[in-house]
Design a protein around this motif. Sequence first.
Motif, PDB file in Angstrom:
ATOM      1  N   CYS A 123       8.390  -3.853   3.261  1.00 24.28           N
ATOM      2  CA  CYS A 123       9.359  -3.604   2.180  1.00 24.28           C
ATOM      3  C   CYS A 123       9.385  -2.139   1.800  1.00 24.28           C
ATOM      4  O   CYS A 123      10.454  -1.572   1.526  1.00 24.28           O
ATOM      5  CB  CYS A 123       9.011  -4.465   0.970  1.00 24.28           C
ATOM      6  SG  CYS A 123       9.240  -6.240   1.216  1.00 24.28           S
TER       7      CYS A 123
ATOM      8  N   ALA B 184      18.043  -2.777   4.440  1.00 20.78           N
ATOM      9  CA  ALA B 184      17.308  -3.689   3.561  1.00 20.78           C
ATOM     10  C   ALA B 184      18.278  -4.654   2.889  1.00 20.78           C
ATOM     11  O   ALA B 184      19.367  -4.278   2.450  1.00 20.78           O
ATOM     12  CB  ALA B 184      16.537  -2.907   2.512  1.00 20.78           C
TER      13      ALA B 184
ATOM     14  N   VAL C 224      18.061  -7.798  -0.030  1.00 20.57           N
ATOM     15  CA  VAL C 224      17.229  -8.490  -1.009  1.00 20.57           C
ATOM     16  C   VAL C 224      17.860  -9.838  -1.317  1.00 20.57           C
ATOM     17  O   VAL C 224      19.008  -9.913  -1.765  1.00 20.57           O
ATOM     18  CB  VAL C 224      17.074  -7.668  -2.302  1.00 20.57           C
ATOM     19  CG1 VAL C 224      16.178  -8.412  -3.289  1.00 20.57           C
ATOM     20  CG2 VAL C 224      16.492  -6.299  -1.986  1.00 20.57           C
TER      21      VAL C 224
ATOM     22  N   TRP D  75      12.685  -9.877   0.581  1.00 23.51           N
ATOM     23  CA  TRP D  75      13.261  -8.783   1.361  1.00 23.51           C
ATOM     24  C   TRP D  75      13.331  -9.185   2.832  1.00 23.51           C
ATOM     25  O   TRP D  75      12.365  -9.707   3.393  1.00 23.51           O
ATOM     26  CB  TRP D  75      12.409  -7.521   1.210  1.00 23.51           C
ATOM     27  CG  TRP D  75      12.519  -6.866  -0.132  1.00 23.51           C
ATOM     28  CD1 TRP D  75      12.196  -7.402  -1.340  1.00 23.51           C
ATOM     29  CD2 TRP D  75      12.980  -5.541  -0.403  1.00 23.51           C
ATOM     30  NE1 TRP D  75      12.414  -6.508  -2.343  1.00 23.51           N
ATOM     31  CE2 TRP D  75      12.892  -5.342  -1.798  1.00 23.51           C
ATOM     32  CE3 TRP D  75      13.439  -4.487   0.393  1.00 23.51           C
ATOM     33  CZ2 TRP D  75      13.266  -4.152  -2.405  1.00 23.51           C
ATOM     34  CZ3 TRP D  75      13.795  -3.298  -0.204  1.00 23.51           C
ATOM     35  CH2 TRP D  75      13.723  -3.140  -1.587  1.00 23.51           C
TER      36      TRP D  75
END
Length: 218
Positions: free
Chosen positions: A27, A36, A38, A59
């Motif tokens: 992460c 990335a 989420v 994540w």
Amino acid sequence: RIQRLLAAFPYLLHHHIQPRCLDHSQCEELRGSPHALVLHEPYTIRNTHSKPSKARECWVDKRSLPWCLLPDSVLDKCAHSHNRPLWISDRLSLEFTEITYTENFTSRERLELLKHANKLSECIGNCERIHQTAVPLNYARHALRSLTLWSFTLPFGIVDKLGLLTGPVVGVVAWLMFGVYQIGHTIEDPFQGSLRLTDMCNSIYRDVMYGDRTQAGM
């Protein structure tokens, strides 16, 4: 689009049953990166013996499967869904309804495709029931206690007939009985290790995206 949705479905179902999030170090590497993603997990599907956990952030890397199969516009909607495999099945139904009629594609073919999409939704419910419905804890404990008591008293019933062989025989019988008990405890929830879910997902991905598995490179 339909092909990618179908290939992403088993991975998302696997993630729904067993959330696979990146660890802390991964992460940190992806923090601030456009790769990335989420996910806000509303809850974690657990065994009924465990207490439900609170919502948490998960994540994932957009470059990994199945997230790389979905475009950003669809990926954002899927990420905010509480039940992502169900969202995929609904999206498939929508894609089927948007296919225009031709000589080779009529309402009959559309209804057949919608039935298959509905079966995917039923599979989600079936997997959730298998994962959430466990043998009552009191029953499991009582069965283990009964088996232990039976194993301790078994030598007294056979020692007069077997003599010095009582020890080895009791050991083998106890090993068999406790082995059966442990196997039953393991297959109570096959998603916790009895099934190779990742291999199954990869196999479906190869079949859907490539048809010929030798071209997938997996």
